[in-house]
Design a protein around this motif. Structure first.
Motif, PDB file in Angstrom:
ATOM      1  N   LEU A 385      -3.136  52.950  64.808  1.00 18.55           N
ATOM      2  CA  LEU A 385      -3.335  53.864  63.683  1.00 18.55           C
ATOM      3  C   LEU A 385      -3.380  53.092  62.370  1.00 18.55           C
ATOM      4  CD1 LEU A 385      -3.489  56.727  62.479  1.00 18.55           C
ATOM      5  CD2 LEU A 385      -0.972  56.759  62.480  1.00 18.55           C
ATOM      6  N   GLY A 386      -2.462  52.124  62.220  1.00 16.81           N
ATOM      7  CA  GLY A 386      -2.431  51.326  60.997  1.00 16.81           C
ATOM      8  C   GLY A 386      -3.663  50.475  60.815  1.00 16.81           C
ATOM      9  N   SER A 387      -4.120  49.818  61.864  1.00 17.26           N
ATOM     10  CA  SER A 387      -5.310  48.972  61.753  1.00 17.26           C
ATOM     11  C   SER A 387      -6.553  49.811  61.486  1.00 17.26           C
ATOM     12  CB  SER A 387      -5.482  48.138  63.029  1.00 17.26           C
ATOM     13  OG  SER A 387      -5.597  48.972  64.167  1.00 17.26           O
ATOM     14  N   PHE A 388      -6.611  51.024  62.066  1.00 19.69           N
ATOM     15  CA  PHE A 388      -7.743  51.919  61.786  1.00 19.69           C
ATOM     16  C   PHE A 388      -7.732  52.344  60.318  1.00 19.69           C
ATOM     17  CE2 PHE A 388      -9.701  56.091  61.423  1.00 19.69           C
ATOM     18  CZ  PHE A 388     -10.919  55.901  62.064  1.00 19.69           C
ATOM     19  N   ALA A 389      -6.554  52.685  59.803  1.00 19.69           N
ATOM     20  CA  ALA A 389      -6.450  53.130  58.413  1.00 19.69           C
ATOM     21  C   ALA A 389      -6.861  52.027  57.442  1.00 19.69           C
ATOM     22  CB  ALA A 389      -5.028  53.603  58.123  1.00 19.69           C
ATOM     23  N   LEU A 390      -6.344  50.829  57.637  1.00 17.45           N
ATOM     24  CA  LEU A 390      -6.666  49.728  56.721  1.00 17.45           C
ATOM     25  C   LEU A 390      -8.111  49.265  56.889  1.00 17.45           C
ATOM     26  CD1 LEU A 390      -3.362  47.640  56.773  1.00 17.45           C
ATOM     27  CD2 LEU A 390      -4.038  49.518  55.280  1.00 17.45           C
ATOM     28  N   SER A 391      -8.660  49.374  58.095  1.00 18.03           N
ATOM     29  CA  SER A 391     -10.072  49.037  58.288  1.00 18.03           C
ATOM     30  C   SER A 391     -10.972  50.009  57.531  1.00 18.03           C
ATOM     31  CB  SER A 391     -10.422  49.052  59.776  1.00 18.03           C
ATOM     32  OG  SER A 391      -9.727  48.055  60.484  1.00 18.03           O
ATOM     33  N   SER A 392     -10.563  51.275  57.490  1.00 21.07           N
ATOM     34  CA  SER A 392     -11.360  52.258  56.750  1.00 21.07           C
ATOM     35  C   SER A 392     -11.381  51.952  55.261  1.00 21.07           C
ATOM     36  CB  SER A 392     -10.818  53.667  57.002  1.00 21.07           C
ATOM     37  OG  SER A 392      -9.526  53.831  56.442  1.00 21.07           O
ATOM     38  N   VAL A 393     -10.323  51.339  54.751  1.00 25.63           N
ATOM     39  CA  VAL A 393     -10.310  50.907  53.345  1.00 25.63           C
ATOM     40  C   VAL A 393     -11.389  49.855  53.116  1.00 25.63           C
ATOM     41  CG1 VAL A 393      -8.963  49.760  51.551  1.00 25.63           C
ATOM     42  CG2 VAL A 393      -7.866  51.436  53.046  1.00 25.63           C
ATOM     43  N   ALA A 394     -11.479  48.880  54.011  1.00 23.85           N
ATOM     44  CA  ALA A 394     -12.510  47.842  53.872  1.00 23.85           C
ATOM     45  C   ALA A 394     -13.906  48.427  54.018  1.00 23.85           C
ATOM     46  CB  ALA A 394     -12.278  46.747  54.921  1.00 23.85           C
ATOM     47  N   VAL A 395     -14.089  49.351  54.940  1.00 25.97           N
ATOM     48  CA  VAL A 395     -15.406  49.957  55.159  1.00 25.97           C
ATOM     49  C   VAL A 395     -15.881  50.674  53.908  1.00 25.97           C
ATOM     50  CG1 VAL A 395     -16.614  51.784  56.415  1.00 25.97           C
ATOM     51  CG2 VAL A 395     -15.181  50.152  57.656  1.00 25.97           C
ATOM     52  N   ASN A 396     -15.023  51.499  53.308  1.00 30.87           N
ATOM     53  CA  ASN A 396     -15.431  52.300  52.172  1.00 30.87           C
ATOM     54  C   ASN A 396     -15.431  51.524  50.859  1.00 30.87           C
ATOM     55  OD1 ASN A 396     -15.759  55.136  53.291  1.00 30.87           O
ATOM     56  ND2 ASN A 396     -13.734  54.605  54.059  1.00 30.87           N
ATOM     57  N   SER A 397     -14.621  50.473  50.752  1.00 31.86           N
ATOM     58  CA  SER A 397     -14.597  49.679  49.524  1.00 31.86           C
ATOM     59  C   SER A 397     -15.820  48.793  49.405  1.00 31.86           C
ATOM     60  CB  SER A 397     -13.325  48.826  49.478  1.00 31.86           C
ATOM     61  OG  SER A 397     -12.177  49.625  49.435  1.00 31.86           O
ATOM     62  N   PHE A 398     -16.269  48.238  50.513  1.00 30.12           N
ATOM     63  CA  PHE A 398     -17.381  47.285  50.482  1.00 30.12           C
ATOM     64  C   PHE A 398     -18.657  47.855  51.101  1.00 30.12           C
ATOM     65  CE2 PHE A 398     -13.496  44.821  50.341  1.00 30.12           C
ATOM     66  CZ  PHE A 398     -13.733  43.955  49.286  1.00 30.12           C
ATOM     67  N   LEU A 399     -18.671  49.172  51.356  1.00 28.21           N
ATOM     68  CA  LEU A 399     -19.849  49.847  51.892  1.00 28.21           C
ATOM     69  C   LEU A 399     -20.368  49.171  53.158  1.00 28.21           C
ATOM     70  CD1 LEU A 399     -21.733  50.562  48.546  1.00 28.21           C
ATOM     71  CD2 LEU A 399     -20.030  51.970  49.706  1.00 28.21           C
ATOM     72  N   LEU A 400     -19.445  48.921  54.088  1.00 23.92           N
ATOM     73  CA  LEU A 400     -19.783  48.228  55.328  1.00 23.92           C
ATOM     74  C   LEU A 400     -20.057  49.239  56.434  1.00 23.92           C
ATOM     75  CD1 LEU A 400     -17.027  45.468  55.234  1.00 23.92           C
ATOM     76  CD2 LEU A 400     -19.436  45.208  54.644  1.00 23.92           C
ATOM     77  N   PRO A 401     -20.837  48.861  57.436  1.00 24.97           N
ATOM     78  CA  PRO A 401     -21.042  49.748  58.590  1.00 24.97           C
ATOM     79  C   PRO A 401     -19.755  49.864  59.399  1.00 24.97           C
ATOM     80  CG  PRO A 401     -22.094  47.628  58.961  1.00 24.97           C
ATOM     81  CD  PRO A 401     -21.642  47.622  57.536  1.00 24.97           C
ATOM     82  N   MET A 402     -19.456  51.069  59.843  1.00 24.02           N
ATOM     83  CA  MET A 402     -18.189  51.344  60.523  1.00 24.02           C
ATOM     84  C   MET A 402     -18.062  50.609  61.856  1.00 24.02           C
ATOM     85  SD  MET A 402     -15.261  52.940  60.730  1.00 24.02           S
ATOM     86  CE  MET A 402     -15.246  54.322  59.580  1.00 24.02           C
ATOM     87  N   LEU A 403     -19.084  50.636  62.694  1.00 25.81           N
ATOM     88  CA  LEU A 403     -18.968  50.107  64.054  1.00 25.81           C
ATOM     89  C   LEU A 403     -18.644  48.616  64.098  1.00 25.81           C
ATOM     90  CD1 LEU A 403     -19.057  50.841  67.008  1.00 25.81           C
ATOM     91  CD2 LEU A 403     -21.523  50.386  66.999  1.00 25.81           C
ATOM     92  N   PRO A 404     -19.329  47.741  63.329  1.00 30.54           N
ATOM     93  CA  PRO A 404     -18.963  46.321  63.387  1.00 30.54           C
ATOM     94  C   PRO A 404     -17.535  46.051  62.931  1.00 30.54           C
ATOM     95  CG  PRO A 404     -21.138  46.589  62.430  1.00 30.54           C
ATOM     96  CD  PRO A 404     -20.550  47.957  62.535  1.00 30.54           C
ATOM     97  N   VAL A 405     -17.094  46.770  61.880  1.00 32.43           N
ATOM     98  CA  VAL A 405     -15.719  46.566  61.397  1.00 32.43           C
ATOM     99  C   VAL A 405     -14.711  47.027  62.446  1.00 32.43           C
ATOM    100  CG1 VAL A 405     -14.048  47.215  59.618  1.00 32.43           C
ATOM    101  CG2 VAL A 405     -16.423  46.737  58.990  1.00 32.43           C
ATOM    102  N   MET A 406     -15.010  48.096  63.171  1.00 32.16           N
ATOM    103  CA  MET A 406     -14.094  48.628  64.153  1.00 32.16           C
ATOM    104  C   MET A 406     -14.254  47.987  65.534  1.00 32.16           C
ATOM    105  SD  MET A 406     -12.290  50.624  62.427  1.00 32.16           S
ATOM    106  CE  MET A 406     -11.331  51.152  63.817  1.00 32.16           C
TER     107      MET A 406
END
Length: 482
Positions: A385-406
């Motif tokens: 849950l924590g890694s998903f939450a913090l990954s979503s911060v990186a996705v939305n801050s840097f406009l990254l595609p969700m699947l590669p980050v996850m």
């Protein structure tokens, strides 16, 4: 005042003085003998005892405190006919002592730490500095026999027959060196004092810990007969080797994924592994399958009340992070630069590095925030849950595609499923399966990393997203007119 009254007054003062002097002498005598005496407020209730030790001064004091309590509860659950004694150093917190006595029913004895004379040895490990406190077991003279235990033992069945063993009995999980995670002894103040003398004279000790000292002190145990409890319940004299079933090394289980110990009862599991792979850590399972067995034993006995407050706090925080990042969707700060400016490439490289570090932090930081002794299922759930939450911060801050980050998140889940699969025939097949999964996952990770870098590059090179220095962004509808 008359002469008789003066005599009475003088004799009364002399009596008080005598009582005071006697009290001071008693205090001095107690203080002089304290180093070699065990202090306990509770009186023994049985003639035998299971004993363990607890001391402070390591980064894992709390973890071993929890492990000790779980082991005590498991012994109580099995209905052992013996006292349970904790040899605790004087610096063990009083709240821990009260919990051990009042909640777990243990008898806590307070002792001063024995000075370790082997700390200057070349191969000495600092985590063994206070393990010689185990020698205090020989000073428990209130008992006929004592089974001395390390905290990383898991009892599967009652082992009270061990109290029938002789003056010293231990298990050889190593072909030539017996293990001191569990051994039987007959308490003796004479033996204890002799051990203290041997410490002062510098008896040979291969590792500077209790293991090396006791192996040196009982050098002929390998030649002694195997222990078999007499059917009439009588106690044996002398020294004996204990069957391997009284100290089953968890490593044997990991090879077969089942117990295959023909000599003796399968009674006690021991975990003589690296300190960070003890079964009470939440990450131990499914890396080490028996970690789940230990945690289930804790769930049924001690519970997880101490950790649940932190679990709730972290869960609420992570859910809040996910909600905020989805609603706010922050973007990279608008940057201004000239084409050909030397700082442009540096800025772009810096942003790329920051983005990569944010993604790495999303998978590293939650691991260290989860309470270490949490149940393994709750621990992994909170980490994911924590890694998903913090990954979503990186996705939305840097406009990254969700699947590669996850992608790492999904691969971690897959790894857990591969390791936890219950249908492996043995540990070798399981290890090969994990290795094969990791081999197949490597190209996926590399492709995800490449996609993240290319996405960052496209975003940074997009002029409409980063206007040039000194130029205002084109007005709305400008591109439609020209």
């Amino acid at each position: 005042m008359g002469l008789r009254e003066k005599q009475k007054s003088g004799s009364s003062g002399s009596g008080v003085l005598k009582v005071l002097l006697m009290f001071l002498a008693l205090v001095e005598t107690t203080a002089a003998e304290y180093n070699n005496e065990i202090v306990s407020l509770r009186q023994p209730r049985h003639k035998n005892a299971y004993a363990t030790m607890m001391y402070m001064g390591t980064p894992r004091d709390y973890e071993f405190y929890v492990a000790t309590r779980v082991m005590i509860r498991s012994l109580v659950k099995l209905g052992v006919d013996a006292d349970i004694v904790v040899i605790a150093s004087l610096d063990v917190p009083l709240r821990w002592v009260r919990a051990l006595e009042e909640e777990d029913g243990a008898r806590v004895v307070r002792v001063e730490n024995l000075k370790n004379p082997y700390m200057d040895q070349r191969n000495f490990n600092k985590r063994f500095k206070l393990t010689l406190n185990k020698l205090y077991a020989w000073n428990l003279s209130d008992y006929d026999r004592v089974v001395m235990l390390d905290a990383d033992n898991l009892f599967l069945q009652n082992t009270d027959e061990l109290f029938q063993c002789g003056q010293f009995c231990a298990v050889f999980i190593n072909p030539c060196i017996f293990h001191t995670g569990l051994f039987v002894l007959e308490p003796s103040k004479a033996v204890f004092n002799n051990m203290l003398h041997e410490l002062e004279t510098g008896r040979k000790n291969s590792d500077g810990a209790d293991q090396g000292f006791l192996v040196s002190y009982f050098p002929n145990l390998l030649d002694e007969p195997m222990f078999h409890p007499p059917a009439n319940g009588s106690k044996l004299d002398g020294s004996y080797r204990l069957p391997l079933g009284y100290q089953m090394d968890a490593s044997y289980y990991y090879l077969k994924l089942r117990w295959s110990v023909p000599c003796g009862p399968n009674s006690v599991i021991t975990f003589p592994s690296a300190p960070w792979m003890k079964p009470w850590y939440w990450w131990a399972w499914p890396v080490l399958p028996l970690g789940f067995t230990w945690h289930e034993n804790r769930r049924q006995t001690l519970g997880y009340g101490d950790e649940m407050t932190m679990v709730l706090i972290q869960s609420v925080f992570y859910l809040g992070v996910i909600t905020v990042t989805q609603l706010a969707r922050p973007s990279i700060p608008k940057l201004c630069y000239r084409r050909g400016d030397k700082n442009v490439s540096m800025i772009q490289t810096g942003i790329k590095l920051i983005a990569i570090w944010c993604i790495l932090a999303a998978y590293i930081i939650p691991f260290f925030l989860v309470p270490r002794t949490l149940h393994t299922v709750l621990g992994w759930s909170l980490y994911l849950l924590g890694s998903f939450a913090l990954s979503s911060v990186a996705v939305n801050s840097f406009l990254l595609p969700m699947l590669p980050v996850m992608a790492p998140w999904l691969l971690i889940v897959g790894t857990l499923l591969v390791m936890a699969c219950p249908w492996y025939t043995n540990g070798v097949v399981r290890a090969l399966s994990v290795f094969g999964y990791a081999f197949c996952s490597a190209p996926v990770l590399w492709a995800s990393f490449s996609k993240i870098v290319s996405s960052l590059h496209v975003s940074l090179e997009r002029e409409t997203f980063f206007p040039r220095l000194g130029e205002s962004p084109p007005p709305p509808g400008f591109n439609k007119l020209y």
